[in-house]
Design a protein around this motif. Structure first.
Motif, PDB file in Angstrom:
ATOM      1  N   MET A  13       0.870  -0.944   0.185  1.00 16.86           N
ATOM      2  CA  MET A  13      -0.355   0.319   0.116  1.00 16.86           C
ATOM      3  C   MET A  13       0.897   1.449  -0.157  1.00 16.86           C
ATOM      4  N   ALA A  14       1.448   1.297  -0.999  1.00 17.38           N
ATOM      5  CA  ALA A  14       2.734   2.555  -0.897  1.00 17.38           C
ATOM      6  C   ALA A  14       1.867   3.769  -1.450  1.00 17.38           C
ATOM      7  N   LEU A  15       1.263   4.125  -2.197  1.00 17.36           N
ATOM      8  CA  LEU A  15       0.155   5.178  -2.436  1.00 17.36           C
ATOM      9  C   LEU A  15       0.017   5.721  -1.044  1.00 17.36           C
ATOM     10  N   GLU A  16      -0.639   5.126  -0.277  1.00 17.27           N
ATOM     11  CA  GLU A  16      -0.461   5.623   1.093  1.00 17.27           C
ATOM     12  C   GLU A  16       0.141   6.536   1.743  1.00 17.27           C
ATOM     13  N   HIS A  17       1.673   6.233   2.099  1.00 13.00           N
ATOM     14  CA  HIS A  17       3.142   6.224   2.257  1.00 13.00           C
ATOM     15  C   HIS A  17       3.396   7.150   0.900  1.00 13.00           C
ATOM     16  N   ALA A  18       2.767   7.583  -0.492  1.00 11.86           N
ATOM     17  CA  ALA A  18       3.014   8.440  -0.847  1.00 11.86           C
ATOM     18  C   ALA A  18       2.476   9.523  -1.243  1.00 11.86           C
ATOM     19  N   ILE A  19       1.233   9.322  -0.498  1.00 13.04           N
ATOM     20  CA  ILE A  19      -0.090  10.658  -0.245  1.00 13.04           C
ATOM     21  C   ILE A  19       0.850  11.536   1.231  1.00 13.04           C
ATOM     22  N   LEU A  20       1.203  10.503   2.303  1.00 12.16           N
ATOM     23  CA  LEU A  20       1.261  10.789   3.679  1.00 12.16           C
ATOM     24  C   LEU A  20       2.667  11.624   3.442  1.00 12.16           C
ATOM     25  N   VAL A  21       3.905  11.336   2.231  1.00 15.07           N
ATOM     26  CA  VAL A  21       4.623  12.133   2.146  1.00 15.07           C
ATOM     27  C   VAL A  21       4.458  13.384   1.475  1.00 15.07           C
ATOM     28  N   SER A  22       3.845  13.192   0.553  1.00 14.48           N
ATOM     29  CA  SER A  22       3.360  14.534  -0.245  1.00 14.48           C
ATOM     30  C   SER A  22       3.105  15.246   0.669  1.00 14.48           C
ATOM     31  N   LEU A  23       2.030  14.756   1.784  1.00 13.48           N
ATOM     32  CA  LEU A  23       1.383  15.838   2.287  1.00 13.48           C
ATOM     33  C   LEU A  23       2.157  16.973   3.613  1.00 13.48           C
ATOM     34  N   LEU A  24       3.112  15.689   3.681  1.00 11.04           N
ATOM     35  CA  LEU A  24       4.044  16.510   4.667  1.00 11.04           C
ATOM     36  C   LEU A  24       5.143  17.556   4.154  1.00 11.04           C
ATOM     37  N   GLU A  25       5.011  17.224   2.979  1.00 11.64           N
ATOM     38  CA  GLU A  25       5.697  18.599   1.820  1.00 11.64           C
ATOM     39  C   GLU A  25       5.201  19.635   1.845  1.00 11.64           C
ATOM     40  N   LYS A  26       3.703  19.122   2.183  1.00  9.94           N
ATOM     41  CA  LYS A  26       2.899  20.197   1.873  1.00  9.94           C
ATOM     42  C   LYS A  26       1.368  20.065   1.108  1.00  9.94           C
ATOM     43  N   PRO A  27       0.496  20.298   2.769  1.00  8.72           N
ATOM     44  CA  PRO A  27      -0.933  19.834   2.617  1.00  8.72           C
ATOM     45  C   PRO A  27      -1.882  20.841   1.489  1.00  8.72           C
ATOM     46  N   GLY A  28      -2.979  19.244   0.920  1.00  7.12           N
ATOM     47  CA  GLY A  28      -3.556  20.060  -0.653  1.00  7.12           C
ATOM     48  C   GLY A  28      -4.400  19.226  -0.716  1.00  7.12           C
ATOM     49  N   SER A  29      -4.970  19.737  -1.574  1.00  9.29           N
ATOM     50  CA  SER A  29      -6.436  18.549  -1.332  1.00  9.29           C
ATOM     51  C   SER A  29      -6.352  17.609  -2.746  1.00  9.29           C
ATOM     52  N   GLY A  30      -7.374  16.491  -2.627  1.00 15.46           N
ATOM     53  CA  GLY A  30      -6.755  15.621  -4.003  1.00 15.46           C
ATOM     54  C   GLY A  30      -6.935  16.142  -5.237  1.00 15.46           C
ATOM     55  N   TYR A  31      -7.302  16.978  -5.356  1.00 12.89           N
ATOM     56  CA  TYR A  31      -7.057  17.916  -6.906  1.00 12.89           C
ATOM     57  C   TYR A  31      -5.695  18.442  -6.700  1.00 12.89           C
ATOM     58  N   GLU A  32      -5.093  18.974  -5.947  1.00 11.36           N
ATOM     59  CA  GLU A  32      -3.804  19.062  -5.778  1.00 11.36           C
ATOM     60  C   GLU A  32      -3.312  17.976  -6.301  1.00 11.36           C
ATOM     61  N   LEU A  33      -2.883  16.843  -5.295  1.00 11.63           N
ATOM     62  CA  LEU A  33      -2.334  15.676  -4.943  1.00 11.63           C
ATOM     63  C   LEU A  33      -2.174  14.293  -7.210  1.00 11.63           C
ATOM     64  N   ALA A  34      -3.295  15.567  -7.556  1.00 17.36           N
ATOM     65  CA  ALA A  34      -3.423  14.465  -8.430  1.00 17.36           C
ATOM     66  C   ALA A  34      -2.257  15.377  -9.608  1.00 17.36           C
ATOM     67  N   ARG A  35      -2.359  16.154  -9.262  1.00 22.11           N
ATOM     68  CA  ARG A  35      -1.521  17.454 -10.302  1.00 22.11           C
ATOM     69  C   ARG A  35      -0.196  16.870  -9.399  1.00 22.11           C
ATOM     70  N   ARG A  36       0.669  17.041  -8.710  1.00 22.86           N
ATOM     71  CA  ARG A  36       1.593  16.401  -7.654  1.00 22.86           C
ATOM     72  C   ARG A  36       1.899  15.204  -8.140  1.00 22.86           C
ATOM     73  N   PHE A  37       1.344  14.312  -8.598  1.00 28.20           N
ATOM     74  CA  PHE A  37       1.041  13.043  -9.116  1.00 28.20           C
ATOM     75  C   PHE A  37       1.891  12.965 -10.396  1.00 28.20           C
ATOM     76  N   GLU A  38       1.589  13.800 -11.107  1.00 26.56           N
ATOM     77  CA  GLU A  38       1.858  13.931 -12.622  1.00 26.56           C
ATOM     78  C   GLU A  38       3.177  14.975 -12.677  1.00 26.56           C
ATOM     79  N   ARG A  39       3.625  15.483 -11.996  1.00 26.47           N
ATOM     80  CA  ARG A  39       4.837  15.904 -11.570  1.00 26.47           C
ATOM     81  C   ARG A  39       5.325  15.533 -10.841  1.00 26.47           C
ATOM     82  N   SER A  40       6.004  16.348  -9.858  1.00 25.02           N
ATOM     83  CA  SER A  40       7.122  15.765  -9.360  1.00 25.02           C
ATOM     84  C   SER A  40       6.869  14.001  -8.478  1.00 25.02           C
ATOM     85  N   ILE A  41       6.081  13.618  -7.913  1.00 21.30           N
ATOM     86  CA  ILE A  41       6.399  13.014  -7.554  1.00 21.30           C
ATOM     87  C   ILE A  41       5.630  11.673  -8.565  1.00 21.30           C
TER      88      ILE A  41
END
Lengths: 190, 190
Positions: free
Chosen positions: A1-29
DNA sequence: TCCTTCTATGCAACTCGTTGCATAGACAAG
DNA sequence: CTTGTCTATGCAACGAGTTGCATAGAAGGA
């Protein structure tokens, strides 16, 4: 379940919405993990229900409201647990390699265009990564001295760059091989 | 559903049972695609039901009987269709990179052992690939001249070798970075 | 006014992949 | 004669990931 952990890392780097996370997953993450927005929303909902995340409704002007997620204590604990637990070295899943090996039972020449297309996609990604590296780490705008988080982000990005360079070189090798086979034995070769 | 296609390629190269396929997926095919025996048996059953494979009961001495699968006409057609259809350049799923980036919110020093472990696993794989290359392609026992199928298998293997070399070099870079961070800022760095 | 695009969230159905368990023949070691 | 290992096949349950669809506010252009 590494998606959970990737989300945790990304939200620790900077809080955000689902939409913003989806865009981060298209670039840096996205350099090392991909996820669709459906997957992200589903996992965000579950993690919030489990108490790993907290959510805050944010009103916006000129845009729909959003739900901003950030990491709660249990979320941080879950990430720490995972970080301290060994994981298996991952194995490849490379569709194109299956195709290349399958070309022996079809027309190798027909694969040349496909390989060239992939090569171009990797060249584009490499250019994108290099631009990001210059912007965030090696360029004049980059923060100096970088903190630990930035050093670690940079070394991960260097991994992505090395991967793309290696892949481009390998696809050149593949193209050479296909041209050689095509010149020597046109048509299906079994 | 690339597992189907990987199985078709493998069975075209040589017919075999589910058990034999599972072992191939631990070695040669496993360079670029992995699958557990449960998955393989399930997919074999479905493909046989769909008429893409034919099965033959083989009695053996000193071993349990086995079911030998080989590719039927429709299976070959399905593979050809897939080969002629473009696929998306694959994206990475790299757990270790998630961990490295997550280390910024934990103790980077604690990750050193884990990275060293992965590095060793990749060194082992590289040695395994190089041994296979010498045995099948570059050594004195290798067939000369190779046919198209062997050329294509070789170029895929060269890709695996390049990937492992790149990964080992990158993990060295990661280790350097972690040591640098640890020396400069022991303990959690956020 | 309608169409499209961007932001923003989500459900339902399905396939893919993993984990744990079960069965069973043949053979070798103790 | 029991235990362990290798060959060989498979089910059941679950979680991960994809595909298709639906909704809706705001902005801009035809």
């Amino acid at each position: 379940m590494a998606l959970e952990h990737a989300i945790l890392v990304s939200l620790l780097e900077k809080p955000g919405s689902g939409y913003e996370l989806a865009r981060r997953f298209e670039r840096s993450i996205g350099y090392f993990w991909t996820a669709s927005h459906q997957q992200i929303y589903r996992v965000l909902g579950r993690m919030e229900a489990d108490g790993r995340l907290v959510v805050r409704e944010v009103e916006q002007q000129g845009r729909p409201d959003k739900k901003e997620y950030s990491v709660a204590g249990p979320g941080r604990g879950a990430l720490a647990d995972w970080l301290h637990k060994p994981i298996e070295p991952e194995s490849l899943r490379h569709d194109l390699a299956v195709k290349i090996r399958g070309a022996a039972f079809d027309d190798p020449a027909a694969l040349i265009r496909e390989v060239e297309r992939h090569r171009q996609a990797h060249r584009d990604r490499l250019a994108h990564y290099l631009a990001g590296e210059a912007r965030d780490f090696t360029g004049p705008e980059a923060p100096a001295p970088p903190d630990a988080g930035q050093e670690l982000q940079h070394v991960v990005l260097r991994g992505g760059i090395a991967y793309e360079r290696m892949t481009i070189a390998w696809l050149d090798d593949v193209l050479d091989t296909l041209h050689r086979l095509t010149g020597r034995a046109p048509g299906p070769a079994v």
